[in-house]
Design an enzyme around this catalytic site. Sequence first.
Site, PDB file in Angstrom:
ATOM      1  N   ASP A 267      -1.888   5.393  -8.333  1.00 42.91           N
ATOM      2  CA  ASP A 267      -3.532   5.368  -8.286  1.00 42.91           C
ATOM      3  C   ASP A 267      -3.782   4.373  -9.151  1.00 42.91           C
ATOM      4  O   ASP A 267      -3.342   4.072 -10.046  1.00 42.91           O
ATOM      5  CB  ASP A 267      -3.973   6.768  -9.025  1.00 42.91           C
ATOM      6  CG  ASP A 267      -4.184   7.880  -7.829  1.00 42.91           C
ATOM      7  OD1 ASP A 267      -3.943   7.620  -6.902  1.00 42.91           O
ATOM      8  OD2 ASP A 267      -4.516   8.996  -8.543  1.00 42.91           O
ATOM      9  N   ASP A 311      -7.918   5.805  -3.279  1.00 43.95           N
ATOM     10  CA  ASP A 311      -6.999   4.636  -4.080  1.00 43.95           C
ATOM     11  C   ASP A 311      -5.729   5.256  -4.426  1.00 43.95           C
ATOM     12  O   ASP A 311      -5.131   4.888  -5.223  1.00 43.95           O
ATOM     13  CB  ASP A 311      -7.559   4.327  -5.440  1.00 43.95           C
ATOM     14  CG  ASP A 311      -7.956   5.685  -6.127  1.00 43.95           C
ATOM     15  OD1 ASP A 311      -8.043   6.646  -5.858  1.00 43.95           O
ATOM     16  OD2 ASP A 311      -7.651   5.358  -7.601  1.00 43.95           O
TER      17      ASP A 311
END
Length: 402
Positions: A267, A311
Amino acid sequence: MEDAVLPEQVLNPEEIRALRDVASESRRGVRMPARLEEEFEAHERRAARVTRICLGLIPVFSFGTAPFWQDAVTGTPPELVVLLLWIELGIVVPLFIAVTLSQLRRVESAMAELLLMGGFLLVVACVELIRYRGHDLGHIVEPYLVLTIPVAVVTLARLPLARCIAFVAGYIAVLVVAWLLPGDSPGRGTQELILEVLLLGTALLTAFGTRLSSRRQWAAGKLLSMMAFRDPLTGLANRRALEDRYEIACRTVSRGQQRGMFFALLDMDHFKKVNDLYGHEYGDGVLAELGLVLAQYARRSMDMAARLGGDEFALLLYDCDLNDGRERLAELLDTIRNLGIEHRANHAAVVTVSAGGVAVGPNVPLSDAYHAADHCLYKAKHAGRDNLYVEDLAEKAARRSR
């Protein structure tokens, strides 16, 4: 092959651009990279299998049954009967049984294609020999019978254009050799020559148009198929492609052929603040940059980098244990940090990522690997972000059992 890599998942940017050029009828869309050209040719040969088999069977049946009808239909002189029988039953029929079987069993082979072309050129030579010998005996065989062969092969066999031209050139070479034979040649009149030129030219133009249309349709279909397995922003594989690859890799590992797999989730740190500070266009650009970096760490045929959404990225490393996976993740995090992509809301003032990874043994479902990696990712973020945390699922399960 069961463990073959899906081609939709491994297209590189150059191949994608080439497919788009071909599908969009761009002037640049004439040639594709070698791997795609080979794949397209294999597709064309498979698509032409039935037609090529039928083309191969026509000489088998026509020449194989000729001894029963040719005397009544064409009035074959007795002096030609022995020659015709040798050509029909000794050469053409056995040859085209082999041609037909090659198209039935190995249609994707280039040799099967060349055998088809060579077989029909031999038929042209045999018919010209019959015309030559028949002319001496007052038995006329019209040249139109020979002309049907190149027209049928060029228009129906779906050969590459270069091979269509080569086949027509071979046909012309056979006619020239027959014309140069000593003795009184049957030849061709002016009208017959004009007709041959027109029909051969039309056949080549038809083959060119058909080939071009087929290339565009195949490229468009390839792009559509790719879109089902690719993330459009980063060009990485999507969740569906990851699921397919994980299943293939897991089956191979379960057979004991490799050490195992390493599965990681990544992430971007404070991604929402990137969009808030710089806008969504900047955020998309950052994600695309991360995609390029991740792709460099999944270059082996069974490795895969994927974007799962937002993301969140995933990295699957095949034949990789816990220590190697940790090293690869640490190197990846350093590479992303060293890009120096501005992110003022992050503690390092540049874009960084956090990662959690697990070493996966045989028969571990993707859902279990995902949840374990997600738990590791949470620990990495809790430790201060721009960090990684890894575990071995097998060791963890063993500790629990104790």
